[in-house]
Design a protein around this motif. Sequence first.
Motif, PDB file in Angstrom:
ATOM      1  N   TYR A  28      -1.179   4.450   2.701  1.00 20.89           N
ATOM      2  CA  TYR A  28      -0.862   3.080   2.301  1.00 20.89           C
ATOM      3  C   TYR A  28      -1.202   2.798   0.845  1.00 20.89           C
ATOM      4  O   TYR A  28      -0.583   1.938   0.214  1.00 20.89           O
ATOM      5  CB  TYR A  28      -1.527   2.067   3.241  1.00 20.89           C
ATOM      6  N   GLU A  29      -2.151   3.530   0.294  1.00 16.81           N
ATOM      7  CA  GLU A  29      -2.414   3.412  -1.142  1.00 16.81           C
ATOM      8  C   GLU A  29      -1.216   3.929  -1.942  1.00 16.81           C
ATOM      9  O   GLU A  29      -0.810   3.327  -2.942  1.00 16.81           O
ATOM     10  CB  GLU A  29      -3.687   4.181  -1.514  1.00 16.81           C
ATOM     11  N   ALA A  30      -0.652   5.053  -1.471  1.00 13.63           N
ATOM     12  CA  ALA A  30       0.540   5.610  -2.122  1.00 13.63           C
ATOM     13  C   ALA A  30       1.741   4.674  -1.932  1.00 13.63           C
ATOM     14  O   ALA A  30       2.529   4.448  -2.858  1.00 13.63           O
ATOM     15  CB  ALA A  30       0.847   6.994  -1.543  1.00 13.63           C
ATOM     16  N   TYR A  31       1.855   4.120  -0.719  1.00 15.89           N
ATOM     17  CA  TYR A  31       2.937   3.179  -0.408  1.00 15.89           C
ATOM     18  C   TYR A  31       2.821   1.932  -1.279  1.00 15.89           C
ATOM     19  O   TYR A  31       3.823   1.438  -1.822  1.00 15.89           O
ATOM     20  CB  TYR A  31       2.863   2.815   1.074  1.00 15.89           C
ATOM     21  N   TYR A  32       1.594   1.438  -1.450  1.00 14.79           N
ATOM     22  CA  TYR A  32       1.329   0.266  -2.294  1.00 14.79           C
ATOM     23  C   TYR A  32       1.788   0.535  -3.736  1.00 14.79           C
ATOM     24  O   TYR A  32       2.477  -0.296  -4.340  1.00 14.79           O
ATOM     25  CB  TYR A  32      -0.169  -0.051  -2.259  1.00 14.79           C
ATOM     26  N   LYS A  33       1.421   1.698  -4.282  1.00 14.07           N
ATOM     27  CA  LYS A  33       1.803   2.044  -5.653  1.00 14.07           C
ATOM     28  C   LYS A  33       3.318   2.119  -5.803  1.00 14.07           C
ATOM     29  O   LYS A  33       3.879   1.660  -6.804  1.00 14.07           O
ATOM     30  CB  LYS A  33       1.168   3.375  -6.049  1.00 14.07           C
ATOM     31  N   GLN A  34       3.975   2.694  -4.796  1.00 13.98           N
ATOM     32  CA  GLN A  34       5.428   2.827  -4.859  1.00 13.98           C
ATOM     33  C   GLN A  34       6.121   1.460  -4.783  1.00 13.98           C
ATOM     34  O   GLN A  34       7.066   1.187  -5.525  1.00 13.98           O
ATOM     35  CB  GLN A  34       5.925   3.717  -3.714  1.00 13.98           C
ATOM     36  N   MET A  35       5.649   0.598  -3.877  1.00 18.43           N
ATOM     37  CA  MET A  35       6.233  -0.745  -3.747  1.00 18.43           C
ATOM     38  C   MET A  35       6.027  -1.554  -5.032  1.00 18.43           C
ATOM     39  O   MET A  35       6.902  -2.294  -5.473  1.00 18.43           O
ATOM     40  CB  MET A  35       5.621  -1.480  -2.553  1.00 18.43           C
ATOM     41  N   LYS A  36       4.842  -1.398  -5.637  1.00 18.00           N
ATOM     42  CA  LYS A  36       4.542  -2.095  -6.889  1.00 18.00           C
ATOM     43  C   LYS A  36       5.466  -1.602  -7.997  1.00 18.00           C
ATOM     44  O   LYS A  36       5.979  -2.393  -8.793  1.00 18.00           O
ATOM     45  CB  LYS A  36       3.078  -1.859  -7.257  1.00 18.00           C
ATOM     46  N   LYS A  37       5.698  -0.287  -8.029  1.00 17.13           N
ATOM     47  CA  LYS A  37       6.579   0.318  -9.030  1.00 17.13           C
ATOM     48  C   LYS A  37       8.003  -0.203  -8.871  1.00 17.13           C
ATOM     49  O   LYS A  37       8.708  -0.439  -9.861  1.00 17.13           O
ATOM     50  CB  LYS A  37       6.542   1.841  -8.878  1.00 17.13           C
ATOM     51  N   GLN A  38       8.424  -0.395  -7.621  1.00 14.17           N
ATOM     52  CA  GLN A  38       9.786  -0.856  -7.338  1.00 14.17           C
ATOM     53  C   GLN A  38       9.922  -2.379  -7.459  1.00 14.17           C
ATOM     54  O   GLN A  38      11.035  -2.905  -7.382  1.00 14.17           O
ATOM     55  CB  GLN A  38      10.200  -0.419  -5.929  1.00 14.17           C
ATOM     56  N   GLY A  39       8.803  -3.062  -7.623  1.00 10.21           N
ATOM     57  CA  GLY A  39       8.854  -4.517  -7.707  1.00 10.21           C
ATOM     58  C   GLY A  39       9.142  -5.177  -6.381  1.00 10.21           C
ATOM     59  O   GLY A  39       9.655  -6.300  -6.318  1.00 10.21           O
ATOM     60  N   ASP A  40       8.817  -4.481  -5.294  1.00 14.25           N
ATOM     61  CA  ASP A  40       9.044  -4.998  -3.939  1.00 14.25           C
ATOM     62  C   ASP A  40       7.792  -5.759  -3.486  1.00 14.25           C
ATOM     63  O   ASP A  40       6.846  -5.167  -2.955  1.00 14.25           O
ATOM     64  CB  ASP A  40       9.341  -3.828  -2.994  1.00 14.25           C
TER      65      ASP A  40
END
Length: 235
Positions: A28-40
């Motif tokens: 979920y830390e990786a998922y959080y970083k990815q969502m933040k990167k995508q602006g989701d």
Amino acid sequence: MKQITIAVLMLFSVSVFAQTNAELKKHYEAYYKQMKKQGDVQGVINAMTHLDVLEPSVARKDTLAYMYLSEGQYMQALNTIGVEKNATDSDMNVEVKALALKNLNQPKMALEHYEVLYSRTPNVYLAYEMADMKIQTNDLPGAKLNIDYAMANVKDDMKRAFYETQQPYETSMKAALFYLKGLLTFSENKTANIDAALKLMNDALAIDPNFNLAKVSRQALESQKAQQAAAAKKN
């Protein structure tokens, strides 16, 4: 022997659970970083919610509530951190409660948290919001104190946003304060104070002739004054 076996199984289960939690947290830390990167933003909220379940944190809850607030999800924000007033609440926590309750049309409850923010860091913007809500809740002496503070500390370059029209706009904070003082003056005595309230609306419009809310309020006051004059003639 049976007891030893059960103990070993329990230790094994705890170890597996701890490992699973660590893996989930990493995921979920990786998922959080990815969502933040995508602006989701909703993805970020989901990731942070999972992380808070796995590893509860006051700071994480405050941030999560702030994100809900930013998305206009006011009830979700309050459900995350509650509505109680606590001396240990962070500034972010108190701000979320204040703004969420204000947007849910709960000015009395919102004011409790605005008072906390104001006691920590008084400023013109907070004073304006508090005065506005105090007029709504008929705390006119309290509103006057906030307006007097704001008038004494306002700067010419300060702005205040308004949203009553289809197109949001900004006006001078000084003009906004004259408008608010006009509302307060009228609320203090709706018969005797019409002329004084009209003068304050005109003071606001002298600073910003396009200040829509002051225009509308001036028209309403002029109409009220005309009605009072007509009623006086009949008597």
